[in-house]
Design a protein around this motif. Structure first.
Motif, short mmCIF file in Angstrom:
data_model
loop_
_atom_site.label_atom_id
_atom_site.label_comp_id
_atom_site.label_asym_id
_atom_site.label_seq_id
_atom_site.Cartn_x
_atom_site.Cartn_y
_atom_site.Cartn_z
N ARG A 222 41.09 36.81 37.55
CA ARG A 222 41.31 37.82 38.58
C ARG A 222 42.36 37.33 39.57
N LEU A 223 43.14 38.26 40.08
CA LEU A 223 44.23 37.94 40.99
C LEU A 223 43.83 38.30 42.41
N ALA A 224 44.18 37.42 43.36
CA ALA A 224 43.90 37.66 44.76
C ALA A 224 45.03 37.08 45.61
N PHE A 225 45.08 37.51 46.87
CA PHE A 225 46.09 37.03 47.80
C PHE A 225 45.43 36.66 49.13
N LEU A 226 46.06 35.73 49.82
CA LEU A 226 45.57 35.34 51.14
C LEU A 226 45.97 36.33 52.21
N ASP A 227 47.17 36.91 52.10
CA ASP A 227 47.69 37.75 53.16
C ASP A 227 48.81 38.62 52.61
N LEU A 228 49.08 39.71 53.28
CA LEU A 228 50.25 40.57 53.08
C LEU A 228 50.26 41.36 51.77
N SER A 229 49.45 40.98 50.80
CA SER A 229 49.36 41.69 49.53
C SER A 229 47.89 41.93 49.21
N ALA A 230 47.65 42.87 48.32
CA ALA A 230 46.28 43.19 47.91
C ALA A 230 46.13 42.95 46.41
N PRO A 231 44.87 42.65 45.98
CA PRO A 231 43.64 42.52 46.77
C PRO A 231 43.55 41.17 47.47
N ARG A 232 42.83 41.16 48.60
CA ARG A 232 42.63 39.93 49.35
C ARG A 232 41.54 39.08 48.70
N LEU A 233 41.62 37.78 48.93
CA LEU A 233 40.68 36.85 48.31
C LEU A 233 39.24 37.20 48.66
N GLY A 234 38.97 37.50 49.92
CA GLY A 234 37.61 37.83 50.32
C GLY A 234 37.07 39.04 49.59
N ASP A 235 37.91 40.04 49.37
CA ASP A 235 37.48 41.24 48.66
C ASP A 235 37.19 40.96 47.20
N LEU B 216 36.23 38.04 45.91
CA LEU B 216 34.98 37.29 45.84
C LEU B 216 33.78 38.19 46.09
N ALA B 217 33.92 39.17 46.98
CA ALA B 217 32.84 40.13 47.21
C ALA B 217 32.56 40.94 45.95
N ALA B 218 33.62 41.33 45.24
CA ALA B 218 33.44 42.08 43.99
C ALA B 218 32.75 41.23 42.94
N VAL B 219 33.15 39.97 42.85
CA VAL B 219 32.51 39.06 41.90
C VAL B 219 31.02 38.92 42.21
N ALA B 220 30.69 38.75 43.49
CA ALA B 220 29.28 38.65 43.88
C ALA B 220 28.54 39.94 43.59
N GLY B 221 29.19 41.06 43.82
CA GLY B 221 28.56 42.35 43.58
C GLY B 221 28.26 42.63 42.12
N GLU B 222 28.99 41.96 41.24
CA GLU B 222 28.74 42.10 39.80
C GLU B 222 27.62 41.20 39.31
#
Length: 251
Positions: free
Chosen positions: A40-53, A55-61
């Motif tokens: 899965r791809l994530a970004f720290l800033d300025l681009s989406a999706p953000r890392l926190g989001d 990780l939240a999706a991973v936890a939600g699964e």
């Protein structure tokens, strides 16, 4: 069949759309190399999706563990501060999710190989005694991160058969590109090439490109490392060493 432990590849992010597209292309190479791996791809800033989001999706699964692989070439501010901060928040919000963080990508010989391939593709091949190579990186207030780039340039200067190789930094560190070009010309370089210690295009790679072309309008400019197969293998290796159960399968 996908593995139970996702690999979350996190890049810095940029307002430049070329940057996110380039990182996404690298992630696609990782997926092609290891089809069974959940990447899965994530970004720290300025681009989406953000890392926190992510990780939240991973936890939600219902995943119980994830491995964050920072797509960073050195251990500077983003690796030492930004990534740990986001991961700490994710651990607090999702206590049932164990989040491991791998080492950054550098230093590693595979990054040097990729940078040399980009130089060769631009027309700057080893063994040219008239060529001086500037190895350009972002620059950091953390001196060890800059020292890694300087060490790569030193090895190139000693072994590539060029007139010389010099590090240069876009910000926060010296020397700049113009100074590096001056040093190379003093060593007899008649032509200049710009090597890239950047993962993806963006503001800072554009800045060093403009600077080297201002110093030498005929300079050869290499592309950032981008979706290189060895860089993709390095991403998988970082994941494998952070997630012990995957080491035998993916190392």
């Amino acid at each position: 069949m996908r593995t139970a432990v996702p690999l979350v590849a996190v890049a810095h992010g940029s307002r430049d759309s070329r940057s996110a597209a380039n990182v996404a292309a690298l992630v696609e190479v990782v997926r092609a190399l290891r089809p069974g791996l959940d990447v899965r791809l994530a970004f720290l800033d300025l681009s989406a999706p953000r890392l926190g989001d992510v990780l939240a999706a991973v936890a939600g699964e219902g995943c119980r563990r994830a491995v964050v692989v920072p797509l960073l070439l050195g251990s500077a501010y983003h690796a030492r501060v930004d990534v740990p901060a986001v991961v700490a928040e994710a651990r607090s919000r999702h206590p049932r999710l164990e989040v491991l963080v791998s080492d950054v990508l550098g230093p590693d010989p595979r990054l040097e190989s990729a940078a040399l391939r980009r130089l060769a593709a631009a027309g700057a091949r080893p063994g040219d005694p008239d060529l001086g190579v500037v190895l350009a990186a972002a620059g950091s207030s953390h001196p060890p991160a800059n020292a890694v780039v300087a060490e790569v340039a030193r090895r190139w200067a000693d072994g590539a058969g060029w007139a010389g190789a010099e590090p240069a930094f876009a910000a926060a560190a010296a020397p700049d590109v113009a100074t590096a070009v001056e040093r190379l010309r003093a060593r007899g370089a008649r032509r200049i090439a710009l090597g890239s210690w950047f993962l993806a295009p963006g503001l800072l790679p554009d800045r060093v490109r403009e600077q080297v072309l201002a110093a030498d309008p005929r300079a050869v400019v290499a592309d950032p490392l981008g979706p290189d197969p060895e860089v993709a293998e390095l991403v998988v290796q970082r994941y494998a060493t952070a997630e012990p159960s995957m080491t035998a399968r993916y190392a």
